[in-house]
Scaffold this active site. Structure first.
Site, PDB file in Angstrom:
ATOM      1  CE  LYS A 116      -3.918  -2.240   2.160  1.00  0.00           C
ATOM      2  NZ  LYS A 116      -4.300  -2.662   3.498  1.00  0.00           N
ATOM      3  CE  LYS A 159      -6.829   2.366   4.522  1.00  0.00           C
ATOM      4  NZ  LYS A 159      -6.948   2.554   3.062  1.00  0.00           N
ATOM      5  N   GLY A 165      -7.822  -7.329   3.347  1.00  0.00           N
ATOM      6  CA  GLY A 165      -8.956  -7.924   4.047  1.00  0.00           C
ATOM      7  C   GLY A 165      -9.364  -7.134   5.277  1.00  0.00           C
ATOM      8  CD  GLU A 201      -5.397   5.937   2.905  1.00  0.00           C
ATOM      9  OE1 GLU A 201      -4.526   5.418   2.201  1.00  0.00           O
ATOM     10  OE2 GLU A 201      -6.532   5.459   3.061  1.00  0.00           O
ATOM     11  CE  LYS A 202     -10.178  14.490   3.799  1.00  0.00           C
ATOM     12  NZ  LYS A 202     -10.731  15.515   4.666  1.00  0.00           N
ATOM     13  CG  HIS A 209     -15.691   1.279  -4.869  1.00  0.00           C
ATOM     14  ND1 HIS A 209     -14.770   0.561  -4.152  1.00  0.00           N
ATOM     15  CD2 HIS A 209     -15.487   0.961  -6.161  1.00  0.00           C
ATOM     16  CE1 HIS A 209     -14.033  -0.158  -4.999  1.00  0.00           C
ATOM     17  NE2 HIS A 209     -14.461   0.053  -6.217  1.00  0.00           N
ATOM     18  CE  LYS A 238     -15.994  -3.255  -6.019  1.00  0.00           C
ATOM     19  NZ  LYS A 238     -14.979  -3.430  -7.084  1.00  0.00           N
ATOM     20  NE  ARG A 293     -10.359  -8.947  -9.583  1.00  0.00           N
ATOM     21  CZ  ARG A 293     -10.234  -8.341  -8.414  1.00  0.00           C
ATOM     22  NH1 ARG A 293      -9.090  -8.352  -7.781  1.00  0.00           N
ATOM     23  NH2 ARG A 293     -11.257  -7.717  -7.857  1.00  0.00           N
TER      24      ARG A 293
END
Lengths: 517, 172
Positions: A116, A159, A165, A201-202, A209, A238, A293
């Site tokens: 990340k 993070k 996950g 991270e804010k 999304h 999703k 992918r």
């Protein structure tokens, strides 16, 4: 172009890739685990290779078995589909060593995007907006972290750089909770991934999304295909995707596509990929990650960009061809929506459901597409995810697409397992969904599966049909006989019903016999 | 000649009588007015086409154990025979009567947490069944002493299959 492609996957995506291969005159090789012996992707392939028992760790995830199957059948390329080995750089390496083309990004690009923090830095250098944050901190240096946190502002996220996950992520609302959150995140990441590296991270919320489909060839060309809206999620899964998004203007779309192209170029990306962004209410968007992918929801993009076949493009660029239509407009045509049809019961907290499909009625008609692994006689295996199929519609406008989807959902009958069709039907009646006013947290925070109305007219139909079926099952040798012999509906029904009643034991018993061999 | 059926749907009892009048059926639901129905399952077993007063409707009926599952326009109804005391959808685990614990869904047995002779408490997890990457903990409905474990780790369990037998404690 390739002569023979092995598809290292199962379910609807294996069928999706097979279809394009057949249209292009390419032979297909299926691989299958024991419980998938009866699956359509095996039946429809030109070659099929058994790769082991049901658990994916012993079949679809075993690199050596897939490579051996490709060699044994003379496949010159492997399409990984999504999930399983699709984003595993070691698999891409193994293909290269075996002299087989991997239809996906280079292993180096996957590795660069995998971490990340390294992904964030790559994107910052490429001028892609990332979520405001700080990656110059460590668990031991609280003073720096505190200073950076005050600059970013609360609430924020701590993070872990490694893994995924949702592990190693902490939401921090107040400054005094920062130190504890850093320790917790660092130790969780250390335990789970052997790497305690963390960053700040804010916290962007509420956020949509939004993701952009892109594809890159080996000649330095990248094409971006506008956005998909994927904010309807439950437990980070999703459920409904659409293209375009109600929240994206042509001006934002242009910037999103430019960012996706820059992201692809930053790491020498090739083949199809998706750049995911978080977007706030003001239309600011921030890089989240690259899915290296083809994605589940790729059909909505295909439908609003003139029916482009993304799998065909994947095959072409993997074979070294340049991307066509590089100056095609980035504005979509019409509106597409996809519903993931999952084997789960929305009335029982979405409990998974497996079983033998004893009847299937597939919707059709204008603007309807159903990508699915289902057929009558399929015993849905318990080992894999709950995706049975994807119902996708296209219409000229979003309201028309919603009505078309409701029509198609009512035409879809899947008998033998519970499905989430009632969830989708309820969702499309929600005012917030219809107006497009939602974020990634909307579904879990605001949607409650409505209990069906007590005076539902469908109940009368169900009771009548149930009573007639019960009469047939009880043996209509007595009821239904008149002096003139069996009545019309009994005559027409009896043989069919007998067959229907017996087919369950027969097919299931036979399948078990094979499986327990 | 009329047949009568009693179904429980979502805990509500309904009585449906079907009278075969030769060229049509006369159906009476609960105490409502009789309905004339032209019905057929021609073509596909279990797929019913009904025409009532010129209005067609469609339903697909399949058997699910003792129940009938009927799908009408995207909604699935479970018709249980008889009294309707059982909750809709509840089966296995906590819904089992004393003495036996059955699987609430089909799946792979990923963990067996009891052995014969073990004491179990109500709501204690005895077996974990995994289906579609989701783990489902099967709980004991009552306290007691395990007498037999009928499944093994790694084996497959069918919905309703017997997992564990136990001697329930005498209720105080």
């Amino acid at each position: 172009m390739f002569r023979r492609v092995l598809i290292a996957n199962r379910g609807e995506i294996a069928l999706r890739v097979q279809r394009t291969c057949r249209e292009m005159g390419i032979e297909t090789v299926a691989v299958y685990s024991d419980p998938d012996r009866n699956a359509l992707h095996v039946r429809n392939a030109d070659h099929a290779v058994r790769i082991g028992p049901g658990p994916a760790l012993e079949s679809y995830l075993v690199i050596d078995k897939i490579i051996a199957a490709a060699k044994a059948t003379g496949a010159d390329a492997i399409h990984p589909g999504y999930g399983f080995l699709s984003e595993n750089p070691r698999f891409a390496d193994a293909c290269a060593v075996a002299g087989i083309t991997f239809i996906g990004p280079p292993a180096d690009a996957m590795r660069a995007l995998g971490g990340k923090i390294s992904g964030r830095r790559l994107m910052q250098e490429a001028g892609v907006p990332v979520v405001p944050g700080a990656d110059n901190i460590s668990v031991d240096d609280f003073a720096t972290a505190k200073r950076e946190a005050d600059r970013i502002g609360f609430p924020l996220l701590v993070k872990a750089s490694a893994g995924g996950g949702g592990r190693g992520i902490r939401l921090v609302q107040r400054a005094e909770d920062l130190e504890n959150a850093m320790r917790a995140s660092g130790s969780e990441a250390s335990t789970s991934f052997g790497d305690a590296t963390i960053f700040l991270e804010k916290y962007v919320s509420p956020a949509r999304h939004i993701e952009v489909q892109m594809i890159a060839d080996a000649h330095g060309n990248v094409r971006a295909f506008g956005e998909r809206e994927c904010s309807i999620q439950r437990r980070n899964q999703k459920l409904v995707e659409e293209a375009p998004s109600v929240a994206v203007t042509p001006e934002i779309r242009k910037r999103l596509c430019d960012a996706a192209v820059a992201a692809a170029k930053s790491c020498g990306y090739r083949n199809a990929g998706t750049v995911e962004f978080l977007m706030d209410r003001e239309g600011n968007f921030y890089f989240l990650e690259v899915n290296a992918r083809l994605q589940v929801e790729h059909p909505v993009t295909e439908l609003v960009y003139g029916g482009v076949d993304l799998v065909a493009l994947q095959l072409r660029v993997a074979a070294g061809e340049p991307l066509p239509d590089l100056d095609a407009p980035i504005e979509p045509t019409g509106w597409a929506i996809e519903c993931r049809i999952n084997g789960e019961n929305p009335y029982a907290n979405f409990a998974p459901s497996v079983g033998l499909i004893d009847y299937l009625q597939v919707p059709s008609g204008p603007g309807v597409r159903f990508d699915s692994m289902l057929f009558e006689g399929l015993d849905v295996p318990v080992y894999y995810d709950s995706l049975l199929g994807k119902l996708i519609v296209w219409a000229e406008t979003r309201p028309q697409a919603i009505e078309r989807m409701k029509r198609a959902l009512k035409d879809l009958i899947v008998s033998g397992v519970d499905s989430n069709v009632p969830f989708h039907l309820a969702l499309f009646d929600e005012p917030d969904f219809r107006s497009g006013d939602f974020s990634t947290s909307w579904l879990e925070a605001n949607f409650k599966m409505p209990e069906p109305p007590a005076d539902d007219p469908r109940l009368e139909t169900a009771l009548i049909a149930g009573a007639l079926a019960a009469s047939l099952i009880a043996g209509s040798s007595e009821s239904g006989l008149t002096a003139q012999g069996p009545t019309r509906w009994v005559q027409a029904s009896r043989a069919q019903a007998r067959r229907g009643i017996r087919v369950e034991g027969g097919v299931r018993g036979w399948r078990r016999g094979i499986a327990s061999r | 000649m009329a047949t009568r059926h009693r179904f429980s749907v979502a805990g509500v009892l309904h009585t449906v009588s079907v009278d075969d009048a030769g060229d049509r059926l006369v159906v009476r639901i609960d105490d409502r007015d009789p309905i004339e129905v032209d019905a057929t399952t021609e073509g596909v077993p279990g797929l019913f086409s009904l025409v009532r007063g010129g209005r067609p409707s469609r339903a697909y009926v399949t058997r699910d154990g003792k129940n009938l599952r009927v799908i009408v326009d995207g909604r699935s109804f479970v018709l249980s025979p008889g009294s309707g005391s059982r909750e809709r959808g509840a089966a296995g685990g906590l819904a089992d009567p004393p003495g036996k614990i059955t699987a609430p869904l089909a799946g792979v047995v990923v963990d067996v947490r009891v052995k014969p002779g073990d004491r179990i408490e109500a709501r204690q997890v005895v077996v974990v069944v995994e289906a579609m990457k989701m783990q489902n903990e099967v709980q004991a409905p009552h306290s007691g002493t395990v007498t037999a474990v009928k499944v093994q780790q790694g084996g497959r369990a069918e919905k309703g299959e017997l997992l564990v037998e136990y001697t329930p404690d005498a209720t105080a």
